[in-house]
Design a protein around this motif. Structure first.
Motif, PDB file in Angstrom:
ATOM      1  N   ALA A   1       0.834  -1.209   0.000  1.00  0.00           N
ATOM      2  CA  ALA A   1       0.000   0.000   0.000  1.00  0.00           C
ATOM      3  C   ALA A   1       0.867   1.256   0.000  1.00  0.00           C
ATOM      4  N   THR A   2       1.969   1.240   0.736  1.00  0.00           N
ATOM      5  CA  THR A   2       2.869   2.396   0.776  1.00  0.00           C
ATOM      6  C   THR A   2       3.533   2.596  -0.579  1.00  0.00           C
ATOM      7  N   ILE A   3       3.960   1.527  -1.210  1.00  0.00           N
ATOM      8  CA  ILE A   3       4.549   1.625  -2.550  1.00  0.00           C
ATOM      9  C   ILE A   3       3.528   2.190  -3.541  1.00  0.00           C
ATOM     10  N   ALA A   4       2.289   1.728  -3.457  1.00  0.00           N
ATOM     11  CA  ALA A   4       1.241   2.275  -4.332  1.00  0.00           C
ATOM     12  C   ALA A   4       1.057   3.769  -4.070  1.00  0.00           C
ATOM     13  N   GLY A   5       1.097   4.169  -2.805  1.00  0.00           N
ATOM     14  CA  GLY A   5       0.993   5.586  -2.460  1.00  0.00           C
ATOM     15  C   GLY A   5       2.151   6.392  -3.017  1.00  0.00           C
ATOM     16  N   TYR A   6       3.368   5.872  -2.875  1.00  0.00           N
ATOM     17  CA  TYR A   6       4.529   6.577  -3.408  1.00  0.00           C
ATOM     18  C   TYR A   6       4.437   6.695  -4.932  1.00  0.00           C
ATOM     19  N   ASN A   7       3.951   5.641  -5.597  1.00  0.00           N
ATOM     20  CA  ASN A   7       3.789   5.731  -7.051  1.00  0.00           C
ATOM     21  C   ASN A   7       2.756   6.785  -7.423  1.00  0.00           C
ATOM     22  N   ALA A   8       1.699   6.926  -6.633  1.00  0.00           N
ATOM     23  CA  ALA A   8       0.719   7.998  -6.876  1.00  0.00           C
ATOM     24  C   ALA A   8       1.372   9.359  -6.672  1.00  0.00           C
ATOM     25  N   PHE A   9       2.222   9.484  -5.640  1.00  0.00           N
ATOM     26  CA  PHE A   9       2.975  10.731  -5.426  1.00  0.00           C
ATOM     27  C   PHE A   9       3.773  11.076  -6.674  1.00  0.00           C
ATOM     28  N   VAL A  10       4.514  10.088  -7.176  1.00  0.00           N
ATOM     29  CA  VAL A  10       5.401  10.354  -8.314  1.00  0.00           C
ATOM     30  C   VAL A  10       4.595  10.630  -9.579  1.00  0.00           C
ATOM     31  N   ASP A  11       3.434  10.010  -9.724  1.00  0.00           N
ATOM     32  CA  ASP A  11       2.564  10.347 -10.859  1.00  0.00           C
ATOM     33  C   ASP A  11       2.226  11.837 -10.822  1.00  0.00           C
ATOM     34  N   ASP A  12       1.878  12.342  -9.633  1.00  0.00           N
ATOM     35  CA  ASP A  12       1.534  13.758  -9.503  1.00  0.00           C
ATOM     36  C   ASP A  12       2.757  14.657  -9.650  1.00  0.00           C
TER      37      ASP A  12
END
Length: 153
Positions: free
Chosen positions: A126-137
């Motif tokens: 879940a944290t990795i998915a969150g970080y990937n969402a951060f980097v998308d933004d």
């Protein structure tokens, strides 16, 4: 010895631009909230220097909020930021989250690393998915800035 998990992405911007998007409040509020959560600038405190404090509030879409706190451990423009980060202010924030920025083949590689601590495999995913969402933004902010600069030239 810490056991880190990482997210690595290549971005089409300079190291300085990536560093600025990570460390300037106007950009941080956008990517830290991602598209689904608001991080109001008036509730954001970023003292981006070693020993500086970090505070943020995430306003959740269904109501309620998450309060974040941390301390900047290392700030080395334009290549490295290390900061503790917790959603339980007042508790031990643990080891810092690391943001490493380096030039790779004409682009910039951003690596975000965090100690797995006592996270379960599901929490890490879940944290990795969150970080990937951060980097998308982060990538969207960089692209918007590049388009604005091209139009004003």
């Amino acid at each position: 010895m810490p056991d880190y998990f990482t997210v690595v992405r290549t971005l089409g911007a300079s190291k300085e631009q990536v560093f600025d998007v990570i460390t300037l409040p106007k950009h941080f509020a956008v990517w830290f909230g991602t598209a689904v959560v608001e991080v109001p600038l008036e509730a954001l405190r970023m003292e981006v220097w070693p020993g500086g404090q970090f505070r943020a509030e995430m306003k959740l879409p269904e109501g309620g909020a998450i309060n974040w706190a941390g301390t900047y451990i290392a700030v080395e423009r334009p290549s490295h930021v290390a900061m503790t980060l917790t959603d339980q202010p007042g508790s031990d924030a643990g080891l810092p989250v690391l943001f490493d920025i380096e030039e790779v083949g004409g682009a910039t590689q951003l690596t975000i690393s965090q100690d797995r601590s006592d996270f379960s495999d599901d929490q890490i995913a879940a944290t990795i998915a969150g970080y990937n969402a951060f980097v998308d933004d982060i990538e969207e902010i960089l692209q918007s800035s590049a388009q604005e600069n091209a139009q004003s030239s």
